[in-house]
Design a protein around this motif. Structure first.
Motif, mmCIF file in Angstrom:
data_model
loop_
_atom_site.group_PDB
_atom_site.id
_atom_site.type_symbol
_atom_site.label_atom_id
_atom_site.label_comp_id
_atom_site.label_asym_id
_atom_site.label_seq_id
_atom_site.Cartn_x
_atom_site.Cartn_y
_atom_site.Cartn_z
ATOM 1 N N ILE A 97 35.118 73.480 -4.245
ATOM 2 C CA ILE A 97 36.153 72.673 -5.197
ATOM 3 C C ILE A 97 35.814 71.713 -6.334
ATOM 4 O O ILE A 97 34.833 70.863 -6.356
ATOM 5 N N SER A 98 36.626 71.808 -7.170
ATOM 6 C CA SER A 98 35.481 71.471 -8.876
ATOM 7 C C SER A 98 36.680 69.964 -8.981
ATOM 8 O O SER A 98 37.896 70.170 -7.937
ATOM 9 N N LYS A 99 35.782 69.096 -9.358
ATOM 10 C CA LYS A 99 36.580 67.710 -9.292
ATOM 11 C C LYS A 99 37.505 67.580 -10.790
ATOM 12 O O LYS A 99 36.365 68.138 -11.346
ATOM 13 N N PRO A 100 38.674 66.940 -11.645
ATOM 14 C CA PRO A 100 38.969 66.044 -10.442
ATOM 15 C C PRO A 100 39.092 66.692 -8.794
ATOM 16 O O PRO A 100 39.825 67.860 -9.118
ATOM 17 N N LEU A 101 39.671 65.785 -7.542
ATOM 18 C CA LEU A 101 40.206 66.858 -6.889
ATOM 19 C C LEU A 101 41.546 67.131 -6.951
ATOM 20 O O LEU A 101 42.495 65.646 -7.379
ATOM 21 N N SER A 102 42.522 66.972 -6.047
ATOM 22 C CA SER A 102 43.559 68.211 -6.613
ATOM 23 C C SER A 102 43.990 68.162 -4.877
ATOM 24 O O SER A 102 42.904 68.771 -3.917
ATOM 25 N N PRO A 103 44.442 66.671 -3.961
ATOM 26 C CA PRO A 103 44.583 66.597 -2.722
ATOM 27 C C PRO A 103 45.263 68.246 -1.728
ATOM 28 O O PRO A 103 44.583 68.495 -1.046
ATOM 29 N N SER A 104 46.295 68.448 -2.713
ATOM 30 C CA SER A 104 46.565 69.455 -1.958
ATOM 31 C C SER A 104 46.339 70.944 -2.164
ATOM 32 O O SER A 104 46.210 71.299 -1.033
ATOM 33 N N ILE A 105 45.057 71.160 -2.943
ATOM 34 C CA ILE A 105 44.156 71.430 -2.880
ATOM 35 C C ILE A 105 43.679 71.960 -1.843
ATOM 36 O O ILE A 105 42.975 72.589 -1.303
ATOM 37 N N VAL A 106 42.628 70.421 -2.355
ATOM 38 C CA VAL A 106 41.497 70.097 -0.569
ATOM 39 C C VAL A 106 42.339 70.905 0.780
ATOM 40 O O VAL A 106 41.203 71.243 1.536
ATOM 41 N N LEU A 107 43.183 70.096 0.598
ATOM 42 C CA LEU A 107 43.976 70.651 2.164
ATOM 43 C C LEU A 107 44.224 72.170 2.725
ATOM 44 O O LEU A 107 44.055 72.319 3.631
ATOM 45 N N ALA A 108 44.753 72.713 1.570
ATOM 46 C CA ALA A 108 44.991 74.014 1.814
ATOM 47 C C ALA A 108 43.770 74.688 1.926
ATOM 48 O O ALA A 108 43.546 75.668 2.624
ATOM 49 N N ARG A 109 42.504 74.395 1.558
ATOM 50 C CA ARG A 109 40.966 75.418 1.142
ATOM 51 C C ARG A 109 40.369 75.455 2.325
ATOM 52 O O ARG A 109 40.335 75.880 3.443
ATOM 53 N N VAL A 110 40.293 73.430 3.122
ATOM 54 C CA VAL A 110 40.368 73.376 4.424
ATOM 55 C C VAL A 110 40.820 74.130 5.223
ATOM 56 O O VAL A 110 40.500 74.530 6.344
ATOM 57 N N GLN A 111 41.770 74.073 5.392
ATOM 58 C CA GLN A 111 43.393 74.599 6.425
ATOM 59 C C GLN A 111 42.521 76.470 7.008
ATOM 60 O O GLN A 111 42.358 77.076 7.627
ATOM 61 N N ASN A 112 43.194 76.772 5.148
ATOM 62 C CA ASN A 112 42.369 78.122 5.329
ATOM 63 C C ASN A 112 40.595 78.458 5.770
ATOM 64 O O ASN A 112 41.276 79.891 6.666
ATOM 65 N N ILE A 113 39.915 77.909 5.627
ATOM 66 C CA ILE A 113 38.821 78.386 6.178
ATOM 67 C C ILE A 113 38.652 77.618 7.689
ATOM 68 O O ILE A 113 38.071 78.470 7.991
ATOM 69 N N LEU A 114 39.158 76.912 8.020
ATOM 70 C CA LEU A 114 39.508 76.897 8.908
ATOM 71 C C LEU A 114 39.541 77.885 10.179
ATOM 72 O O LEU A 114 39.401 77.757 11.665
ATOM 73 N N GLN A 115 40.837 78.298 9.774
ATOM 74 C CA GLN A 115 41.449 79.199 9.948
ATOM 75 C C GLN A 115 40.709 80.703 9.904
ATOM 76 O O GLN A 115 40.438 81.141 11.205
ATOM 77 N N PHE A 116 40.676 80.453 8.754
ATOM 78 C CA PHE A 116 39.312 81.808 9.087
ATOM 79 C C PHE A 116 38.505 81.891 10.100
ATOM 80 O O PHE A 116 37.872 82.741 10.798
ATOM 81 N N LYS A 117 37.428 80.557 10.449
ATOM 82 C CA LYS A 117 36.386 80.565 11.395
ATOM 83 C C LYS A 117 37.357 81.089 12.320
ATOM 84 O O LYS A 117 36.424 81.288 13.416
ATOM 85 N N GLU A 118 38.338 80.054 13.075
ATOM 86 C CA GLU A 118 38.944 80.278 13.914
ATOM 87 C C GLU A 118 39.274 81.982 14.141
ATOM 88 O O GLU A 118 38.673 82.206 15.551
ATOM 89 N N ALA A 119 39.465 82.641 13.351
ATOM 90 C CA ALA A 119 39.878 84.145 13.763
ATOM 91 C C ALA A 119 38.426 85.018 13.736
ATOM 92 O O ALA A 119 38.290 85.526 14.884
#
Length: 363
Positions: A107-129
């Motif tokens: 993720i590149s700075k400056p940070l977009s909170p919505s992008i950060v949140l979406a990336r984290v959610q996607n990765i954790l969902q992937f790991k859970e799957a």
């Protein structure tokens, strides 16, 4: 949901403003732990908790994010933690380097909170799957192991049931099938150790030979009682009928083999060879086909010696039990006539094992 039920995110950055932005973005949905340096991040992981995901800055003093990633990926207990690089370094080469070290995202700075949140959610969902899939695979693997064991047990029960059926029709067998089973394994193992017939003899096939050897006389169930149970010597016509047990056994096992679609390495293939060929002789004077030398399957050549040896040392209505030395002499006389010379050599090299097997499974 209590805090203990939340996924843990480790935020690693030396800039307080970045820590504040990331923490504020994530704290409503995740448990957030922060570290202000690479060294502190490693301490947090070692002393506090292994996080579910790490957001890792690259440009930090003393130890940059790349080095932190290398260390984590080198350790078995942390190598599977998903790492997301968060950096102002937006060059494609920087991103490629991060991903090559094992990071899952960048993720590149400056940070977009919505992008950060979406990336984290996607990765954790992937790991859970991924974890769910791994768990399912382990369950399937366990079922395969259980099914394989079940098939193995079924094969063994079938073999011994069939062998016992033949045994009930022949009052001279006793522990014959158990002794010959172990003789066969002893000879095959010695031949393999000496480098003979390695295209056929390996640990798996020797196990199949051991398990299928008890079926060598299964064809006797098709021999009439007045011949099979005759207390005296068979006449010429009776002996011709007795000899058909080799073909009868082979035919029955061939039908079974075709019915279950076994491969060429199945125990039924070896059982069929043994049933058909254990009365063939090296010089071609045996039955039922008069095969000679290497044309006789090695399974049949091994079984031939095992079967004759046990018949010699066992008491029969028409003969007393011979000593090991007398049986050994008869087998030596049959070298290159009745028996494959290499199989005879294997017998001579393992004769102590033969004596022990005969004693262990004596009638």
């Amino acid at each position: 949901m209590s805090e203990s039920d939340l996924k843990t995110v480790l935020v690693v950055d030396d800039e307080p403003v970045n820590i504040s932005v990331l923490s504020g973005t994530l704290r409503n949905q995740y448990r957030v732990i922060v570290a202000k340096s690479g060294k502190q991040a490693l301490e947090r992981i070692e002393q506090v908790i292994i996080p579910d995901i790490i957001l890792l800055d690259i440009m930090m003093p003393e130890m940059d994010g790349y080095e932190v990633c290398r260390i984590l990926k080198a350790k078995p207990e942390t190598k599977d933690i998903p790492i997301v690089f968060v950096s102002a370094m937006s060059d494609h080469q920087d991103e490629e380097k991060g991903l090559s070290l094992g990071a899952m995202d960048y993720i590149s700075k400056p940070l977009s909170p919505s992008i950060v949140l979406a990336r984290v959610q996607n990765i954790l969902q992937f790991k859970e799957a991924q974890r769910a899939l791994e768990s399912q695979n382990k369950q399937l693997e366990q079922k395969v192991v259980e099914r394989t064991q079940e098939v193995f047990l079924t094969q063994n029960v079938t073999i011994h049931a069939l062998a016992s059926l033949a045994e009930t029709r022949d009052n001279e067998t006793g522990n014959h099938i158990r002794r010959t089973q172990h003789y066969v394994k002893t000879l095959a193992t010695k031949l393999m150790a000496d480098g003979h017939h390695l295209d056929e003899l390996n640990d798996e096939n020797i196990d199949l030979l051991f398990r299928s050897a008890p079926l060598h006389d299964i064809g006797k169930v098709g021999i009439p009682d007045h011949i099979l149970l005759k207390p005296g010597k068979l006449d010429v016509d009776e002996f011709e009928i007795m000899k058909t047990h080799a073909q009868l056994g082979a035919q029955a096992l061939a039908v079974a083999n075709d019915a279950v679609g076994e491969s060429d390495t199945s125990f039924l293939r070896f059982a069929r060879e043994i049933a058909e060929c254990h009365h063939e002789k090296w010089d071609g004077s045996g039955y039922p086909k008069g095969l000679k030398g290497e044309d006789i399957p090695i399974s049949g050549r091994i079984m031939a010696l095992a079967d004759v040896y046990d018949a010699l040392i066992s008491e029969r209505i028409y003969k007393p039990a011979f000593s090991h030395e007398k049986a050994k002499g008869i087998i030596l006389d049959g070298r290159e006539k009745h028996f494959d010379p290499k199989v005879v050599d294997a017998f001579l090299a393992t004769e102590l094992a033969f004596i022990e097997i005969a004693e262990q499974f004596k009638d």
